[in-house]
Enzyme design. Structure first.
Site, PDB file in Angstrom:
ATOM      1  N   GLU A  11       0.826  -1.205   0.000  1.00 51.42           N
ATOM      2  CA  GLU A  11       0.000   0.000   0.000  1.00 51.42           C
ATOM      3  C   GLU A  11       0.860   1.254   0.000  1.00 51.42           C
ATOM      4  O   GLU A  11       0.499   2.253  -0.614  1.00 51.42           O
ATOM      5  CB  GLU A  11      -0.954   0.044   1.188  1.00 51.42           C
ATOM      6  CG  GLU A  11      -1.903   1.234   1.052  1.00 51.42           C
ATOM      7  CD  GLU A  11      -2.901   1.354   2.165  1.00 51.42           C
ATOM      8  OE1 GLU A  11      -3.259   2.494   2.475  1.00 51.42           O
ATOM      9  OE2 GLU A  11      -3.317   0.329   2.714  1.00 51.42           O
ATOM     10  N   HIS A  59      -0.343  -7.309  12.876  1.00 47.51           N
ATOM     11  CA  HIS A  59      -1.275  -7.890  11.903  1.00 47.51           C
ATOM     12  C   HIS A  59      -0.620  -9.020  11.119  1.00 47.51           C
ATOM     13  O   HIS A  59      -1.096 -10.137  11.101  1.00 47.51           O
ATOM     14  CB  HIS A  59      -1.803  -6.841  10.931  1.00 47.51           C
ATOM     15  CG  HIS A  59      -2.841  -7.396   9.999  1.00 47.51           C
ATOM     16  ND1 HIS A  59      -2.519  -8.057   8.837  1.00 47.51           N
ATOM     17  CD2 HIS A  59      -4.188  -7.400  10.080  1.00 47.51           C
ATOM     18  CE1 HIS A  59      -3.633  -8.453   8.236  1.00 47.51           C
ATOM     19  NE2 HIS A  59      -4.657  -8.061   8.956  1.00 47.51           N
ATOM     20  N   GLU A  90      -2.118 -12.847  11.216  1.00 46.85           N
ATOM     21  CA  GLU A  90      -2.320 -13.538   9.952  1.00 46.85           C
ATOM     22  C   GLU A  90      -1.044 -14.050   9.303  1.00 46.85           C
ATOM     23  O   GLU A  90      -1.062 -14.420   8.141  1.00 46.85           O
ATOM     24  CB  GLU A  90      -3.061 -12.613   8.978  1.00 46.85           C
ATOM     25  CG  GLU A  90      -4.463 -12.270   9.450  1.00 46.85           C
ATOM     26  CD  GLU A  90      -5.284 -11.543   8.398  1.00 46.85           C
ATOM     27  OE1 GLU A  90      -4.749 -11.305   7.304  1.00 46.85           O
ATOM     28  OE2 GLU A  90      -6.453 -11.237   8.677  1.00 46.85           O
ATOM     29  N   VAL A 133      -3.237   1.787  15.559  1.00 46.05           N
ATOM     30  CA  VAL A 133      -4.533   1.995  16.200  1.00 46.05           C
ATOM     31  C   VAL A 133      -4.935   0.736  16.956  1.00 46.05           C
ATOM     32  O   VAL A 133      -4.417  -0.356  16.706  1.00 46.05           O
ATOM     33  CB  VAL A 133      -5.623   2.358  15.167  1.00 46.05           C
ATOM     34  CG1 VAL A 133      -5.227   3.577  14.371  1.00 46.05           C
ATOM     35  CG2 VAL A 133      -5.934   1.176  14.250  1.00 46.05           C
ATOM     36  N   HIS A 157      -8.918  -5.672  15.251  1.00 42.92           N
ATOM     37  CA  HIS A 157      -7.992  -6.757  15.593  1.00 42.92           C
ATOM     38  C   HIS A 157      -7.634  -6.718  17.070  1.00 42.92           C
ATOM     39  O   HIS A 157      -7.565  -7.756  17.738  1.00 42.92           O
ATOM     40  CB  HIS A 157      -6.732  -6.662  14.739  1.00 42.92           C
ATOM     41  CG  HIS A 157      -6.941  -7.100  13.330  1.00 42.92           C
ATOM     42  ND1 HIS A 157      -7.479  -8.321  12.994  1.00 42.92           N
ATOM     43  CD2 HIS A 157      -6.680  -6.482  12.148  1.00 42.92           C
ATOM     44  CE1 HIS A 157      -7.541  -8.435  11.676  1.00 42.92           C
ATOM     45  NE2 HIS A 157      -7.068  -7.331  11.141  1.00 42.92           N
TER      46      HIS A 157
END
Length: 347
Positions: A174, A231, A262, A290, A294
């Protein structure tokens, strides 16, 4: 042509600094291995599943509009979509979160620190996740700019010097997409430069290690395993988690553990390491900008498979710290320094 050349120079500088994931002990050696990061190079994704930082809140936005929990008062958050920007804009791009309190205390706090540090720049916000933007608008009647809207706002306001500071944890897909997307507007500005994500250089890793260990020092009693949940991504940039784990272990923080939702290290990996020690209690905290879905569900939820439930079932007393990295002043200072480097590169 001059504007395009300046942006491409900025892009080249960004590509040349994809160094934080190497696992080496010096900045120079990290840069030598940046090609691996480049090839996969972020949320805290549109590849929401291929970057950590940007996907850290991706699944939270599948929630129904009739959610039965309170995420805080959205009106307390400054969404920073004002006009009258002036010549100089500092555009802070985040994946985003619909957890109102966390958004204000993390992303909003980063933006606030940037505004204090650079009074000659108008700080504005853009979110990359339209699903989050749409959800917040439906639920709270508040519209946050997406990247295109933020860039159009800058163009319409006659901004000349655009500095883009992502709040991503790492380089990834991204981040690269943002560089390309902003590049589509580069001819509209005199200069465009990018700041680095949180974990870029070896010094960044050291500073993050110091921040998170000092933040949790009161729990470091010899009987508590302190576990950070990131994450994770299938991309090569996922190795930032192992690099952080290796640094913590090398520096004597042997009761600190890093895992991901993940990817690797997994929850099972972290559990096995904790069980290999003589710990009575486990403290869980997100390694994410943040504290969104999750953190609240995958980490602190009561459902089977959550980190909390898994450690409780293994016999541990568990405490969950629902706070994003953006709440930490020392973490925010890293973003400020990265933005300063970008601003200093303006001619």
């Amino acid at each position: 042509m001059k504007k395009t050349a300046i942006f491409m120079l900025s892009l080249a500088l960004v590509a040349g600094m994809l160094s934080g994931c190497s696992g080496d002990s010096s900045d120079s050696s990290a840069k030598d291995s940046s090609s691996a990061a480049d090839s996969s190079s972020v949320a805290e994704t549109s590849a929401e599943d291929s970057t950590e930082d940007s996907s850290e809140t991706s699944e939270e936005e599948t929630m129904d509009d009739d959610e039965n929990y309170d995420t805080g008062d959205a009106s307390l958050d400054d969404i920073r979509n004002q006009d009258n920007i002036g010549d100089n804009e500092l555009l802070v791009l985040s994946f985003g979160t619909s957890y109102n309190d966390s958004r204000r205390l993390t992303i909003g706090a980063i933006e606030g620190d940037l505004e204090k540090a650079f009074p000659d720049f108008s700080v504005r916000r853009g979110f990359t996740a339209n699903i989050i933007i749409d959800h917040v608008q439906r639920r709270d009647n508040i519209l946050i700019d997406d990247v295109d809207a933020a860039l159009e706002r800058a163009v319409n306001n006659g901004v000349k010097n655009l500095v883009v500071q992502p709040t991503h944890l790492m380089h990834g897909l991204e981040y690269d997409e943002l560089v390309k997307e902003v590049g589509n507007y580069s001819d509209a500005f005199d200069q465009v430069v990018f700041g680095e994500p949180l974990l870029n250089s070896d010094d960044d890793f050291v500073r993050v290690e110091k921040a998170i260990t000092e933040w949790t020092a009161s729990y470091d009693d010899g009987e508590t395993a302190i576990c950070f949940m990131g994450h994770g991504t299938e991309a090569d940039s996922n190795e930032v988690y192992q690099k952080m784990q290796d640094l913590l272990t090398k520096d004597g923080y042997t009761n600190y553990f890093v895992g991901t939702v993940e990817a690797q290290p997994s929850l099972d990996d972290v559990l096995a390491k904790v069980q290999a020690g003589d710990y009575k209690r486990v403290v869980l905290e997100p390694l994410m900008v943040v504290a969104g879905d999750h953190a609240n569900n995958d980490m602190a939820g009561d459902e089977d498979g959550s980190w909390k439930k898994t450690f409780e079932d293994a016999g541990y007393e568990v405490e969950c710290l629902l706070r994003g990295l953006g709440e930490n002043e020392d973490i925010r200072a890293i973003y400020v320094d990265h933005a300063k480097a970008a601003i200093d590169s303006l001619k």
